[in-house]
Write a protein that holds these residues in place. Structure first.
Motif, PDB file in Angstrom:
ATOM      1  N   LEU A   1     174.955  95.410 -71.706  1.00  0.00           N
ATOM      2  CA  LEU A   1     173.602  95.941 -71.207  1.00  0.00           C
ATOM      3  C   LEU A   1     172.915  95.736 -72.470  1.00  0.00           C
ATOM      4  N   VAL A   2     171.496  95.548 -72.224  1.00  0.00           N
ATOM      5  CA  VAL A   2     170.449  95.437 -73.360  1.00  0.00           C
ATOM      6  C   VAL A   2     169.113  95.762 -72.736  1.00  0.00           C
ATOM      7  N   THR A   3     168.338  95.824 -73.950  1.00  0.00           N
ATOM      8  CA  THR A   3     167.025  96.325 -73.527  1.00  0.00           C
ATOM      9  C   THR A   3     166.233  95.001 -73.499  1.00  0.00           C
ATOM     10  N   ILE A   4     165.550  94.771 -72.490  1.00  0.00           N
ATOM     11  CA  ILE A   4     164.799  93.419 -72.410  1.00  0.00           C
ATOM     12  C   ILE A   4     163.329  93.844 -72.325  1.00  0.00           C
ATOM     13  N   ASP A   5     162.441  93.290 -73.120  1.00  0.00           N
ATOM     14  CA  ASP A   5     161.189  93.618 -73.273  1.00  0.00           C
ATOM     15  C   ASP A   5     160.771  95.290 -72.805  1.00  0.00           C
ATOM     16  N   GLY A   6     161.592  96.010 -73.414  1.00  0.00           N
ATOM     17  CA  GLY A   6     161.217  97.452 -73.263  1.00  0.00           C
ATOM     18  C   GLY A   6     161.915  98.097 -72.099  1.00  0.00           C
ATOM     19  N   ARG A   7     162.420  97.144 -71.275  1.00  0.00           N
ATOM     20  CA  ARG A   7     163.363  97.714 -70.233  1.00  0.00           C
ATOM     21  C   ARG A   7     164.789  97.861 -70.386  1.00  0.00           C
ATOM     22  N   ALA A   8     165.515  99.180 -70.359  1.00  0.00           N
ATOM     23  CA  ALA A   8     166.948  99.217 -70.805  1.00  0.00           C
ATOM     24  C   ALA A   8     167.831  98.943 -69.405  1.00  0.00           C
ATOM     25  N   ASN A   9     169.036  99.016 -69.923  1.00  0.00           N
ATOM     26  CA  ASN A   9     170.100  98.506 -68.737  1.00  0.00           C
ATOM     27  C   ASN A   9     170.031  97.278 -68.268  1.00  0.00           C
ATOM     28  N   GLN A  10     169.652  96.141 -69.013  1.00  0.00           N
ATOM     29  CA  GLN A  10     169.291  94.874 -68.209  1.00  0.00           C
ATOM     30  C   GLN A  10     170.731  94.216 -68.555  1.00  0.00           C
ATOM     31  N   GLN A  11     171.287  93.515 -67.583  1.00  0.00           N
ATOM     32  CA  GLN A  11     172.398  92.615 -67.808  1.00  0.00           C
ATOM     33  C   GLN A  11     172.150  91.411 -68.425  1.00  0.00           C
ATOM     34  N   ALA A  12     172.838  91.098 -69.593  1.00  0.00           N
ATOM     35  CA  ALA A  12     172.459  89.918 -70.350  1.00  0.00           C
ATOM     36  C   ALA A  12     172.894  88.803 -69.720  1.00  0.00           C
ATOM     37  N   CYS A  13     174.065  88.851 -68.957  1.00  0.00           N
ATOM     38  CA  CYS A  13     174.862  87.729 -68.582  1.00  0.00           C
ATOM     39  C   CYS A  13     173.974  87.476 -67.287  1.00  0.00           C
ATOM     40  N   MET A  14     173.383  88.139 -66.642  1.00  0.00           N
ATOM     41  CA  MET A  14     172.540  87.928 -65.566  1.00  0.00           C
ATOM     42  C   MET A  14     170.981  87.400 -65.588  1.00  0.00           C
ATOM     43  N   THR A  15     170.554  87.312 -66.778  1.00  0.00           N
ATOM     44  CA  THR A  15     169.321  86.950 -67.417  1.00  0.00           C
ATOM     45  C   THR A  15     169.396  85.675 -68.043  1.00  0.00           C
ATOM     46  N   PRO A  16     168.627  84.893 -67.611  1.00  0.00           N
ATOM     47  CA  PRO A  16     168.201  83.487 -68.273  1.00  0.00           C
ATOM     48  C   PRO A  16     167.286  83.614 -69.518  1.00  0.00           C
ATOM     49  N   VAL A  17     167.868  83.208 -70.548  1.00  0.00           N
ATOM     50  CA  VAL A  17     166.703  83.495 -71.583  1.00  0.00           C
ATOM     51  C   VAL A  17     165.410  82.762 -71.398  1.00  0.00           C
ATOM     52  N   ARG A  18     164.348  83.450 -71.832  1.00  0.00           N
ATOM     53  CA  ARG A  18     162.749  82.988 -71.580  1.00  0.00           C
ATOM     54  C   ARG A  18     162.182  83.040 -73.156  1.00  0.00           C
ATOM     55  N   GLU A  19     161.268  82.062 -73.187  1.00  0.00           N
ATOM     56  CA  GLU A  19     160.643  82.000 -74.511  1.00  0.00           C
ATOM     57  C   GLU A  19     160.000  83.518 -74.811  1.00  0.00           C
ATOM     58  N   GLY A  20     160.033  83.893 -76.027  1.00  0.00           N
ATOM     59  CA  GLY A  20     159.377  85.142 -76.434  1.00  0.00           C
ATOM     60  C   GLY A  20     159.975  86.313 -76.068  1.00  0.00           C
ATOM     61  N   MET A  21     161.105  86.382 -75.349  1.00  0.00           N
ATOM     62  CA  MET A  21     161.755  87.582 -74.793  1.00  0.00           C
ATOM     63  C   MET A  21     162.097  88.355 -76.287  1.00  0.00           C
TER      64      MET A  21
END
Ligand SMILES: Cc1cc2nc3c(=O)[nH]c(=O)nc-3n(C[C@H](O)[C@H](O)[C@H](O)COP(=O)(O)OP(=O)(O)OC[C@H]3O[C@@H](n4cnc5c(N)ncnc54)[C@H](O)[C@@H]3O)c2cc1C
Ligand code: FES
Lengths: 377, 102
Positions: free
Chosen positions: B69-89
């Motif tokens: 779990l990480v915070t992505i663009d201000g949203r907590a509890n995001q699963q990093a393994c289920m999230t493809p990298v995106r420019e500027g994330m």
């Protein structure tokens, strides 16, 4: 396998290692020297691994005041059980008795529920406890972020929650610490009584006991027949949604929505209070659960579901507990109920000592199977 | 420290995607999951647990362990393994449980 250090004959053998059997076995440690718990493997139906974890009073006992009283008594014993388990096992079962609420969405629900509570508490045999209809503002003081659709809530100070998986774990650690033998993969296939002794045949061994306790959940009907106890069961499915962990927000639980000690949210319906869809498992049920939860606490819209499951409630036909000593096979006791979490304290601290003595107190008479059988003479 | 498999060398031609992790820029490969990118970039731990505060990092890489779990663009509890990298994330280490706005 039963090892060489095992006595030839146990004082008491409890059949079933779910919450009911485990609480009883734990409570027997003071009155019996050699106690064993025979359990099936992981294939078994196990309500004790799939429940909601309420230690709950305010919806129990309609139609049988004695059940309401027995339930309230158990919740009063709960702090003692939790403290004992912490001391003996180091496991904090996260008992919280901060009171509990039933959310009411709309005036019709308010009216119906208030009338129901009045009828419930007016019954003979009920023990009284305080309760109150909170209006929206009073409820919102207990629940930050309460939804505008929540007209009010029935609140009692006597309700609470526990972490049910930690409870089961604590009881099983207690077995190790107190010399209670736990034998998994020992599903009991048949029971015979010879010369004041029971012989339990399992796939692995024959186990002998002076007394036995049938606590095999939904299997109690089948085993009961073998010792002259006719117990009509009516299993009932229940479903639960689990949401991701968040910082603690909700400390006063609702009957259908709670946040546990480690932050997970549970959405479910507690059997007695299921005014809606309590015995089917379908997506619409999960949707209804989720919808009601979000109307109760709109912030949950943003919280993700991580899993859901259904489990079968262990339930006698009329929904009330069954405790009895067999008349035809003295020394054989049966215990079945659908609120094994709530009643764990009563089972450990009240029922188990009675079984140890060999006599159930008169107080438990209303819970015998005799209530199911119309007298024919 | 994790190293990439040789078999993945063909992938090396993939475009670079830049994300910010706790303020530092991390160059990732297009198509990577954020968890893979974090491991390849040397951060084995991306969060502290909600209960004991001990550090955790991607473990199952398939969406079931919730240790990534990480915070992505201000949203907590995001699963990093289920999230493809995106420019500027913008990615942040998550400390403890996320908060629910009440
Ligand atoms: C969805 C749901 C929500 C619930 N919520 C709550 C709640 O909030 N509060 C509450 O108080 N209660 C709740 N309950 C009820 C509670 O979980 C049950 O009352 C309790 O778990 C029953 O325990 P048990 O030991 O009788 O049954 P089980 O957990 O089913 O255990 C029976 C055990 O017997 C063993 N067994 C079966 N046959 C044999 C055999 N022949 N030989 C040896 N062993 C055998 C099985 O392996 C099993 O371990 C809920 C139940 C469900 C399904
Ligand atoms: S690594 Fe297991 S859920 Fe992401």
């Amino acid at each position: 396998m039963v090892s060489a250090t095992t006595p030839a004959v146990f004082d008491v053998v409890v059949i079933g290692g779910g919450l009911v059997g485990s609480a009883i076995a734990y409570g027997l440690r003071d009155s019996a020297e050699h106690v064993a718990v025979l359990d099936e493997g992981d294939v078994a139906l196990r309500a004790s691994r799939g429940n909601f974890g309420l230690v709950w009073v305010q919806s129990k006992g309609m139609g049988m005041g004695d059940y309401g009283r027995w339930t309230l008594g158990s919740t009063r014993l709960w702090p003692r059980l939790a403290a004992q388990l912490l001391e003996l096992t180091g496991v904090d079962v996260a008992l919280e008795q901060n009171g509990g609420m039933i959310p009411l969405l709309g005036d019709l629900e308010v009216e119906a529920r208030v009338a129901w509570m009045q009828r419930l508490l007016a019954q003979p045999g009920m023990a009284p406890y305080p309760w109150k209809l909170l209006d929206h503002h009073e409820a919102a003081e207990l629940v930050p972020g309460l939804g505008p659709e929540v007209t009010g809530a029935i609140w009692t100070p006597v309700d609470g929650t526990v972490n049910p998986l930690k409870l089961l774990r604590a009881l099983h650690i207690a077995f190790d610490r107190t010399g209670i033998r736990y034998l998994p993969h020992h599903g009991v296939q048949s029971i015979a009584q010879r010369g004041g002794e029971f012989v339990l045949a399992t796939a692995k061994a024959k186990v002998r006991a002076r007394k036995i306790v049938l606590a095999s959940g939904l299997h109690n009907q089948v085993l009961g027949e073998q010792v002259g106890l006719h117990l009509p069961m009516a299993p009932q499915r229940g479903q639960i949604l689990v949401l991701e962990r968040t910082r603690r927000l909700l400390t006063t639980p609702f009957v259908t929505l709670r946040q546990n000690d480690e932050g997970s949210w549970l959405i479910g319906d507690s059997q007695e209070d299921a005014g809606y869809a309590d015995d089917v498992v379908t997506l619409p049920v999960l949707a209804t659960l989720a919808d009601r939860a979000v109307r109760t606490l709109p912030a949950l819209k943003e919280v993700r579901v991580v899993r859901s499951w259904s489990a079968l409630r262990v339930r006698a036909q009329d929904g009330f507990p069954v405790y009895e000593q067999s008349a035809t096979h003295p020394g054989a006791f049966i215990a079945t109920c659908h609120s094994g979490v709530t009643l764990a304290a009563a089972h450990a601290l009240r029922l188990a000592p009675m079984i140890g003595e060999g006599v159930l107190a008169r107080e438990l008479d209303p819970f015998s199977t005799r209530r199911f059988h119309v007298q024919k003479t | 420290m994790f190293r990439r498999l040789d078999a993945a060398a063909t992938e090396l031609s993939a475009r670079t995607v830049r994300v910010t992790v706790d303020g530092a820029v991390l160059a990732c490969r297009e198509g990577d999951s954020l968890a893979a990118a974090l491991l390849a970039g040397g951060s084995n731990a991306c969060r502290d647990t909600a209960v004991s505060g001990s550090p955790r990092g991607p473990f199952c890489m398939m969406g079931v362990c919730y240790d990534c779990l990480v915070t992505i663009d201000g949203r907590a509890n995001q699963q990093a393994c289920m999230t493809p990298v995106r420019e500027g994330m913008v990615v942040g280490r998550q400390s403890g449980a996320r908060e629910v706005a009440a």
